[in-house]
Write an enzyme that holds these catalytic residues in place. Structure first.
Site, PDB file in Angstrom:
ATOM      1  N   HIS A  25       4.358 -17.428   6.467  1.00  0.00           N
ATOM      2  CA  HIS A  25       4.796 -17.410   5.060  1.00  0.00           C
ATOM      3  C   HIS A  25       4.841 -15.941   4.618  1.00  0.00           C
ATOM      4  O   HIS A  25       4.123 -15.529   3.706  1.00  0.00           O
ATOM      5  CB  HIS A  25       3.855 -18.250   4.204  1.00  0.00           C
ATOM      6  CG  HIS A  25       4.402 -18.621   2.855  1.00  0.00           C
ATOM      7  ND1 HIS A  25       4.354 -19.903   2.356  1.00  0.00           N
ATOM      8  CD2 HIS A  25       5.011 -17.895   1.885  1.00  0.00           C
ATOM      9  CE1 HIS A  25       4.888 -19.946   1.155  1.00  0.00           C
ATOM     10  NE2 HIS A  25       5.296 -18.720   0.833  1.00  0.00           N
TER      11      HIS A  25
ATOM     12  N   ARG B 171      -0.891 -28.086   1.572  1.00  0.00           N
ATOM     13  CA  ARG B 171      -0.139 -27.149   2.422  1.00  0.00           C
ATOM     14  C   ARG B 171      -0.628 -25.726   2.167  1.00  0.00           C
ATOM     15  O   ARG B 171      -0.749 -25.302   1.027  1.00  0.00           O
ATOM     16  CB  ARG B 171       1.349 -27.244   2.097  1.00  0.00           C
ATOM     17  CG  ARG B 171       2.212 -26.189   2.806  1.00  0.00           C
ATOM     18  CD  ARG B 171       3.692 -26.432   2.527  1.00  0.00           C
ATOM     19  NE  ARG B 171       4.527 -25.427   3.151  1.00  0.00           N
ATOM     20  CZ  ARG B 171       5.189 -24.477   2.488  1.00  0.00           C
ATOM     21  NH1 ARG B 171       5.112 -24.380   1.174  1.00  0.00           N
ATOM     22  NH2 ARG B 171       5.923 -23.600   3.144  1.00  0.00           N
TER      23      ARG B 171
ATOM     24  N   ASP C 233      -4.338  -7.777  -1.392  1.00  0.00           N
ATOM     25  CA  ASP C 233      -5.579  -7.564  -0.635  1.00  0.00           C
ATOM     26  C   ASP C 233      -6.610  -8.661  -0.911  1.00  0.00           C
ATOM     27  O   ASP C 233      -7.262  -9.146   0.000  1.00  0.00           O
ATOM     28  CB  ASP C 233      -6.196  -6.214  -0.996  1.00  0.00           C
ATOM     29  CG  ASP C 233      -5.358  -5.044  -0.491  1.00  0.00           C
ATOM     30  OD1 ASP C 233      -4.275  -5.294   0.078  1.00  0.00           O
ATOM     31  OD2 ASP C 233      -5.779  -3.885  -0.673  1.00  0.00           O
TER      32      ASP C 233
ATOM     33  N   GLU D  44       7.560 -27.570  -1.467  1.00  0.00           N
ATOM     34  CA  GLU D  44       7.261 -26.790  -2.686  1.00  0.00           C
ATOM     35  C   GLU D  44       8.163 -27.288  -3.801  1.00  0.00           C
ATOM     36  O   GLU D  44       9.347 -27.583  -3.576  1.00  0.00           O
ATOM     37  CB  GLU D  44       7.554 -25.289  -2.520  1.00  0.00           C
ATOM     38  CG  GLU D  44       6.557 -24.526  -1.710  1.00  0.00           C
ATOM     39  CD  GLU D  44       6.877 -23.033  -1.648  1.00  0.00           C
ATOM     40  OE1 GLU D  44       7.530 -22.484  -2.573  1.00  0.00           O
ATOM     41  OE2 GLU D  44       6.480 -22.410  -0.645  1.00  0.00           O
TER      42      GLU D  44
ATOM     43  N   ASN E 250      11.797 -26.695   0.245  1.00  0.00           N
ATOM     44  CA  ASN E 250      11.301 -26.117  -1.004  1.00  0.00           C
ATOM     45  C   ASN E 250      12.445 -26.210  -2.003  1.00  0.00           C
ATOM     46  O   ASN E 250      13.515 -25.632  -1.802  1.00  0.00           O
ATOM     47  CB  ASN E 250      10.915 -24.647  -0.827  1.00  0.00           C
ATOM     48  CG  ASN E 250       9.651 -24.491   0.003  1.00  0.00           C
ATOM     49  OD1 ASN E 250       9.003 -25.485   0.358  1.00  0.00           O
ATOM     50  ND2 ASN E 250       9.296 -23.257   0.305  1.00  0.00           N
TER      51      ASN E 250
ATOM     52  N   HIS F  11       0.838  -1.212   0.000  1.00  0.00           N
ATOM     53  CA  HIS F  11       0.000   0.000   0.000  1.00  0.00           C
ATOM     54  C   HIS F  11       0.867   1.253   0.000  1.00  0.00           C
ATOM     55  O   HIS F  11       0.570   2.226  -0.690  1.00  0.00           O
ATOM     56  CB  HIS F  11      -0.920   0.016   1.224  1.00  0.00           C
ATOM     57  CG  HIS F  11      -2.061  -0.936   1.096  1.00  0.00           C
ATOM     58  ND1 HIS F  11      -3.141  -0.946   1.937  1.00  0.00           N
ATOM     59  CD2 HIS F  11      -2.292  -1.932   0.212  1.00  0.00           C
ATOM     60  CE1 HIS F  11      -3.988  -1.897   1.579  1.00  0.00           C
ATOM     61  NE2 HIS F  11      -3.485  -2.520   0.542  1.00  0.00           N
TER      62      HIS F  11
ATOM     63  N   ASN G 193       8.293 -20.520   6.618  1.00  0.00           N
ATOM     64  CA  ASN G 193       8.601 -20.809   5.229  1.00  0.00           C
ATOM     65  C   ASN G 193       9.831 -20.017   4.814  1.00  0.00           C
ATOM     66  O   ASN G 193       9.834 -18.784   4.867  1.00  0.00           O
ATOM     67  CB  ASN G 193       7.434 -20.395   4.312  1.00  0.00           C
ATOM     68  CG  ASN G 193       7.762 -20.678   2.852  1.00  0.00           C
ATOM     69  OD1 ASN G 193       7.914 -21.834   2.458  1.00  0.00           O
ATOM     70  ND2 ASN G 193       7.917 -19.634   2.046  1.00  0.00           N
ATOM     71  N   GLU G 194      10.893 -20.736   4.452  1.00  0.00           N
ATOM     72  CA  GLU G 194      12.059 -20.162   3.791  1.00  0.00           C
ATOM     73  C   GLU G 194      12.765 -19.036   4.553  1.00  0.00           C
ATOM     74  O   GLU G 194      12.662 -17.854   4.186  1.00  0.00           O
ATOM     75  CB  GLU G 194      11.677 -19.678   2.387  1.00  0.00           C
ATOM     76  CG  GLU G 194      11.229 -20.806   1.484  1.00  0.00           C
ATOM     77  CD  GLU G 194      11.117 -20.391   0.028  1.00  0.00           C
ATOM     78  OE1 GLU G 194      11.130 -19.189  -0.261  1.00  0.00           O
ATOM     79  OE2 GLU G 194      11.033 -21.287  -0.823  1.00  0.00           O
TER      80      GLU G 194
ATOM     81  N   TYR H  85      13.535 -26.013  -6.146  1.00  0.00           N
ATOM     82  CA  TYR H  85      13.122 -25.601  -7.496  1.00  0.00           C
ATOM     83  C   TYR H  85      14.166 -25.864  -8.573  1.00  0.00           C
ATOM     84  O   TYR H  85      13.839 -26.213  -9.691  1.00  0.00           O
ATOM     85  CB  TYR H  85      12.781 -24.105  -7.516  1.00  0.00           C
ATOM     86  CG  TYR H  85      11.453 -23.794  -6.859  1.00  0.00           C
ATOM     87  CD1 TYR H  85      10.279 -23.775  -7.603  1.00  0.00           C
ATOM     88  CD2 TYR H  85      11.375 -23.544  -5.494  1.00  0.00           C
ATOM     89  CE1 TYR H  85       9.055 -23.502  -7.015  1.00  0.00           C
ATOM     90  CE2 TYR H  85      10.157 -23.268  -4.890  1.00  0.00           C
ATOM     91  CZ  TYR H  85       8.992 -23.247  -5.656  1.00  0.00           C
ATOM     92  OH  TYR H  85       7.787 -22.982  -5.059  1.00  0.00           O
TER      93      TYR H  85
END
Ligand SMILES: C[C@H]1O[C@@H](Oc2ccc([N+](=O)[O-])cc2)[C@H](O)[C@@H](O)[C@H]1O
Length: 452
Positions: A86, A41, A16, A344, A273, A3, A130-131, A275
């Site tokens: 997260h 998850r 939002d 992930e 996670n 914002h 998370n991460e 990738y």
């Protein structure tokens, strides 16, 4: 942040409404059933439950939403795997310093206790964070994610220490006060891409190891190693460099014996996670920009990826050969025969790529084959979660990168969801427990199959 500084998001969108699971949760569970998932998850929003961050003001409407969502999953035998954090910190806690305030560890434990109390009768898999790398390095070190603070390696290391202590406090609270009745498990999710040596030279092997320590060892070593604390070689380098740079003490904080013991072994499983992969070397021509000092600058390593690895829509994500196998066999050799979950793994396409996502199909087939190789080699990978069920608000990239098995129409106020080709292939793999490289869906009409 979205914002007050909308310009930092690539397309100036914000979270939002995003994919609007709040109003679509029944449809989302229907999609899980269409695919035949037995686990899903998702994360709780700390600010939705505790708008000021503290437990004196609980938003009961937020509790009701998560109760409904969890109940809908349980009704269809889908195990919820819940991440407590997260990346959406209540603004008031950020204003008090967020992760670099040592009191953060108590704030997080209080929030975790509330979640265990309210949802732990049905949630049996808890992930604290998370991460950590993306929270600490990107948020407090490199200013590439919220709260976009460029506090370099000092901020990254301080955040890392507080984060693993906060994790451990929540873990021990669960083990002592909730696990005896609730019988669940608690772990953490760390992003572990593979970093191998660019050549077989001794120097590149050393660089690859230092890079692994700077990327994820910083967060994994205190929790999963026998000795605890930050990774040894990286710590020594940072201490040496700090002295040369004129700091009175190392930029990397140390743990007291009590802190080290609290954190060491604080896990029931290791969420990963994963990738892609990178090649590490000492070669300066590969050196990309890092704020100085940063953990990467401290490691003296640079990384690159070969041009012939297929590219996704995300700059950091390419299809690397057999990277799940390399990462998980390394983790098992380092931390022992512990339980792992792939929390992930997935591929991005551009917003205009449409429903026929053959590159995502190729990625999932390759990743799952690599995972089966790792399991065959004896790595205890107990579960796999694709990222992601549907397109989402992708942080600083807004909605310019799409990770979903289902496409979300962000122009539609109802945020309608449509399965991509990859959803049909994924469903076929799960159902048949076999990666059929010739399978082609006959049509893109999705149904819920009997018995799924
Ligand atoms: C696409 C999902 O990625 C996860 O975060 C990251 C970010 C960056 C890397 N990287 O290798 O550079 C890996 C994973 C995140 O948890 C999720 O929310 C998505 O953004």
């Amino acid at each position: 942040m979205t914002h007050n500084k909308p310009e930092v998001i690539k397309d100036m969108t914000n979270g939002d409404i995003a994919a609007d699971t709040y109003n679509n949760y029944k449809r989302d569970v229907e999609m899980m059933r269409e695919l035949g998932l037995d686990a899903y998850r998702f994360s709780l929003s700390w600010a939705r439950l505790l708008p000021d961050g503290f437990t004196n003001n609980v938003n009961e409407a937020g509790v009701t939403f998560y109760n409904n969502y969890i109940d809908e999953m349980i009704k269809y035998n889908i195990q919820p795997m819940v991440t407590l954090y997260h990346w959406d910190l209540p603004q008031k806690l950020q204003e008090l310093g967020g992760f670099v305030n040592p009191l953060f560890t108590d704030w997080f434990e209080d929030y975790a206790r509330l979640a265990f109390e309210r949802f732990g009768d049905r949630v049996k898999f808890w992930i604290t964070f998370n991460e950590p790398r993306e929270i600490c390095y990107e948020g407090y070190g490199a200013a590439t994610k919220a709260p976009i603070l460029n506090a370099t390696a000092v901020g990254t290391y301080l955040c890392a220490k507080n984060l693993v202590i906060a994790h451990a406090k929540a873990y021990h609270a669960y083990v002592k006060d909730f696990k005896p009745n609730q019988n669940g498990q608690c772990g953490i999710t760390i992003s572990v891409n593979w970093f191998g040596p660019a050549t077989d030279s001794e120097e590149d092997h050393i660089m690859a190891e230092l890079r692994r320590q700077a990327e994820w060892g910083l967060y994994a070593e205190p929790i999963f190693s026998q000795q605890g604390g930050f990774p040894k070689e990286l710590s020594e380098r940072v201490a040496e460099k700090s002295a040369k740079q004129g700091y009175a003490s190392s930029r990397m904080p140390s743990f007291t014996d009590e802190e080290r013991d609290l954190v060491r072994g604080s896990f029931d499983f290791f969420g990963v996670n994963h990738y892609t992969a990178f090649l590490a070397s000492a070669a300066k021509e590969h050196k990309t920009y890092y704020p100085v000092p940063s953990p990467y600058d401290d490691s003296d390593s640079s990384t690159y990826t070969p041009d012939d690895w297929p590219k996704s829509a995300s700059g950091w994500l390419k299809l690397a050969p057999n990277s799940i196998f390399d990462a998980f066999t390394f983790l098992r050799n380092k931390y022992g025969d512990i339980d792992f979950y792939v929390t992930e793994n997935g591929w991005s396409t551009s917003p205009t790529a449409g429903l026929i996502d053959d590159d995502r199909v190729r990625y999932y087939r390759a990743a799952l084959n690599s995972l089966l190789d790792a399991r065959e080699a004896g790595v205890n990978i107990k579960g796999y979660m694709a990222w992601s069920l549907m397109d989402n608000f992708e942080w600083m990239e807004g909605i310019t990168e799409r990770f979903g098995l289902y496409e979300v129409d962000f122009e539609d106020p109802a945020r309608s969801r449509t399965p991509r080709k990859s959803a049909f292939v994924y469903k076929h793999i799960i159902k048949n427990r076999y990666i059929d490289s010739d399978y082609k869906p006959e049509s893109l009409t999705m149904t819920i199959d009997d018995g799924l």
